[in-house]
Write an enzyme that holds these catalytic residues in place. Structure first.
Site, PDB file in Angstrom:
ATOM      1  N   LYS A 223       0.845  -1.205   0.000  1.00 18.82           N
ATOM      2  CA  LYS A 223       0.000   0.000   0.000  1.00 18.82           C
ATOM      3  C   LYS A 223       0.878   1.252   0.000  1.00 18.82           C
ATOM      4  O   LYS A 223       0.593   2.228  -0.713  1.00 18.82           O
ATOM      5  CB  LYS A 223      -0.940  -0.001   1.209  1.00 18.82           C
ATOM      6  CG  LYS A 223      -1.597   1.366   1.399  1.00 18.82           C
ATOM      7  CD  LYS A 223      -3.052   1.383   1.603  1.00 18.82           C
ATOM      8  CE  LYS A 223      -3.584   2.806   1.422  1.00 18.82           C
ATOM      9  NZ  LYS A 223      -4.887   3.047   1.959  1.00 18.82           N
ATOM     10  N   GLU A 233      -4.221  10.196  -5.703  1.00 21.77           N
ATOM     11  CA  GLU A 233      -5.076   9.333  -6.520  1.00 21.77           C
ATOM     12  C   GLU A 233      -5.415   9.938  -7.881  1.00 21.77           C
ATOM     13  O   GLU A 233      -6.577  10.014  -8.284  1.00 21.77           O
ATOM     14  CB  GLU A 233      -6.369   8.979  -5.760  1.00 21.77           C
ATOM     15  CG  GLU A 233      -7.023   7.744  -6.335  1.00 21.77           C
ATOM     16  CD  GLU A 233      -8.141   7.169  -5.449  1.00 21.77           C
ATOM     17  OE1 GLU A 233      -7.993   7.134  -4.227  1.00 21.77           O
ATOM     18  OE2 GLU A 233      -9.141   6.753  -6.025  1.00 21.77           O
ATOM     19  N   ASN A 241      -8.770   0.304  -5.397  1.00 15.86           N
ATOM     20  CA  ASN A 241     -10.228   0.140  -5.416  1.00 15.86           C
ATOM     21  C   ASN A 241     -10.653  -1.211  -5.982  1.00 15.86           C
ATOM     22  O   ASN A 241     -11.852  -1.434  -6.222  1.00 15.86           O
ATOM     23  CB  ASN A 241     -10.884   1.273  -6.228  1.00 15.86           C
ATOM     24  CG  ASN A 241     -10.683   2.608  -5.538  1.00 15.86           C
ATOM     25  OD1 ASN A 241     -10.576   2.667  -4.322  1.00 15.86           O
ATOM     26  ND2 ASN A 241     -10.600   3.681  -6.317  1.00 15.86           N
ATOM     27  N   HIS A 244     -13.911  -2.781  -5.015  1.00 16.50           N
ATOM     28  CA  HIS A 244     -14.682  -1.804  -4.240  1.00 16.50           C
ATOM     29  C   HIS A 244     -15.921  -1.289  -4.963  1.00 16.50           C
ATOM     30  O   HIS A 244     -16.845  -0.794  -4.317  1.00 16.50           O
ATOM     31  CB  HIS A 244     -13.790  -0.626  -3.838  1.00 16.50           C
ATOM     32  CG  HIS A 244     -12.920  -0.954  -2.650  1.00 16.50           C
ATOM     33  ND1 HIS A 244     -12.008  -1.986  -2.679  1.00 16.50           N
ATOM     34  CD2 HIS A 244     -12.837  -0.410  -1.412  1.00 16.50           C
ATOM     35  CE1 HIS A 244     -11.391  -2.057  -1.500  1.00 16.50           C
ATOM     36  NE2 HIS A 244     -11.884  -1.111  -0.717  1.00 16.50           N
ATOM     37  N   HIS A 248     -18.993  -1.380  -2.675  1.00 23.51           N
ATOM     38  CA  HIS A 248     -19.727  -0.208  -2.180  1.00 23.51           C
ATOM     39  C   HIS A 248     -21.209  -0.333  -2.508  1.00 23.51           C
ATOM     40  O   HIS A 248     -22.070   0.046  -1.714  1.00 23.51           O
ATOM     41  CB  HIS A 248     -19.175   1.082  -2.808  1.00 23.51           C
ATOM     42  CG  HIS A 248     -17.873   1.520  -2.195  1.00 23.51           C
ATOM     43  ND1 HIS A 248     -16.977   2.323  -2.856  1.00 23.51           N
ATOM     44  CD2 HIS A 248     -17.321   1.281  -0.982  1.00 23.51           C
ATOM     45  CE1 HIS A 248     -15.928   2.549  -2.075  1.00 23.51           C
ATOM     46  NE2 HIS A 248     -16.116   1.925  -0.939  1.00 23.51           N
TER      47      HIS A 248
HETATM   48  N1  GLY Z   1      -8.347   2.711   0.772  1.00 24.32           N
HETATM   49  C1  GLY Z   1      -7.923   3.041  -0.517  1.00 24.32           C
HETATM   50  C2  GLY Z   1      -6.918   4.127  -0.541  1.00 24.32           C
HETATM   51  O1  GLY Z   1      -6.334   4.462   0.468  1.00 24.32           O
HETATM   52  O2  GLY Z   1      -6.682   4.694  -1.586  1.00 24.32           O
END
Ligand code: GLY
Length: 362
Positions: A223, A233, A241, A244, A248
């Site tokens: 991460k 982003e 994502n 996701h 979601h």
């Molecule tokens: N939880 C996804 C991000 O931190 O971009």
């Protein structure tokens, strides 16, 4: 103890992963030359387990916020900031968040806006918090219209992931966190999938402490690499994502009270695995590996009773809010492709397939 470093435009910060770190918090704060916190904020569940002893150790007050997704609202931030003002915290103050993603998201956002920004430290106490929510600087709260619709990039000054806190994490929460581990592993360290416990029903006992430390540290490392490359982003971070978009929609379609976030993401990962396989992006083997990893999580809350068209309708409204357009993340054998177009008809048929192949037995 493992130490990872995050570089950030708002200030670099370390992520520490180890067993028993909260017991040496004073030393960590002193050695890191961090401003000692003036307040600890936890939720009603974590406060008696961990927050209280941390506050006592540091000789500072403990504040509690409600810990549910429904409580992650402006009102919680306003109340928190009001209490900080009453306690005479000023611009030089630092606060410490002890809890899961809801606590770190809320406290981090309150820290971002209180006096136009004060420092905060994150001590995540859930697997999901350790590998995802506390890293990367996304903070925020929900609006009635959806999740995380207001927020700020405001990273903590340190992330202290004490593996010992996982001993009190309910088994269901632990499995939900493993879904985010699977997601992150697929993006950047697929060998990590081999470390995922094959008996997650045993909860914390499904791995030894060193195993959890390695799992958390390696997931966090992926991460961190993604976030360093694209902190705001603009592109690559969207890889996180994976699973996701449908996840979601499942949460929204069930009023946020059937699935834990990670459980909905697990269904979402399975769905995109099927979709990517149909498109030839994912081989038979890749699809089996990814679906097999999700299957190790065991029974998920069911989707069989949900109307696929209604669920997928939530995808459409979710995507309308995304200025970048309809971008799906689809898995490939060695990672993901971002910004893939998927039409609703395709998605509905995948949801139907999952309902038939797995949902009805869950
Ligand atoms: N939880 C996804 C991000 O931190 O971009």
């Amino acid at each position: 103890m493992r130490r990872l470093e995050v570089t950030s435009r708002w200030g670099d910060y370390p992520v520490l992963v180890g067993v028993g770190l909260l017991e040496s918090l004073e030393t960590i704060i002193a050695e890191g030359a961090l401003q000692p916190p003036c307040a600890v904020v936890s939720d009603r569940i974590v406060a008696p387990l961990w927050g209280g002893s941390v506050a006592e150790r540091l000789g500072i007050g403990l504040d509690e916020i409600p810990g549910g997704e429904a409580d992650k609202r402006w009102s919680a931030v306003e109340a928190l900031c009001g209490r900080w003002l009453d306690a005479e915290l000023d611009r030089s103050a630092t606060v410490l968040a002890v809890g899961g993603g809801i606590v770190t998201d809320t406290v981090g956002f309150a820290a971002a806006v209180f006096m136009r920004g004060i420092g905060w430290l994150a001590a995540p106490t859930t697997l999901l918090g350790m590998v995802d929510a506390a890293i990367g600087g996304k903070t925020g709260v929900n609006l009635q219209q959806g999740k995380n619709l207001v927020g700020a990039f405001w990273p903590p000054r340190i992330v202290i992931a004490d593996i010992a806190t996982l001993t009190t994490l309910p088994q269901r929460e632990l499995r939900a966190g493993l879904a985010e581990v699977i997601k992150t592993a697929w993006i950047g360290d697929q060998k990590l999938l081999q470390l995922i416990p094959s008996t997650p029903d045993l909860g914390y006992r499904s791995l030894d402490p060193a195993g959890w430390e390695e799992l958390v540290a390696r997931t966090a490392a992926v991460k961190i690499a993604v976030v360093i490359a694209d902190e705001r982003e603009a592109g690559g971070r969207r890889a996180l994502n994976l699973g996701h978009t449908l996840g979601h929609a499942l949460e929204a379609a069930t009023g946020y009270d059937r699935f834990l976030h990670g459980e909905a993401v697990a269904w979402g990962i399975e769905a995109v695995a099927v979709l990517a396989h149909r498109r030839g992006l994912l081989s038979d083997d890749g699809c089996a590996r990814l679906r097999g990893a999700v299957a190790t999580l065991g029974t998920l809350p069911p989707i069989a009773d949900l109307d696929p068209e209604t669920v997928c309708g939530f995808i459409a409204s979710d995507k309308k809010r995304d200025a970048s357009g309809v971008g799906w993340v689809l898995p490939t054998d060695d990672g993901v492709r971002i910004d893939q177009a998927v039409n609703l008809g395709e998605m509905i048929s995948v949801v139907r397939l999952l309902q038939e192949s797995r949902g009805k037995t869950d």
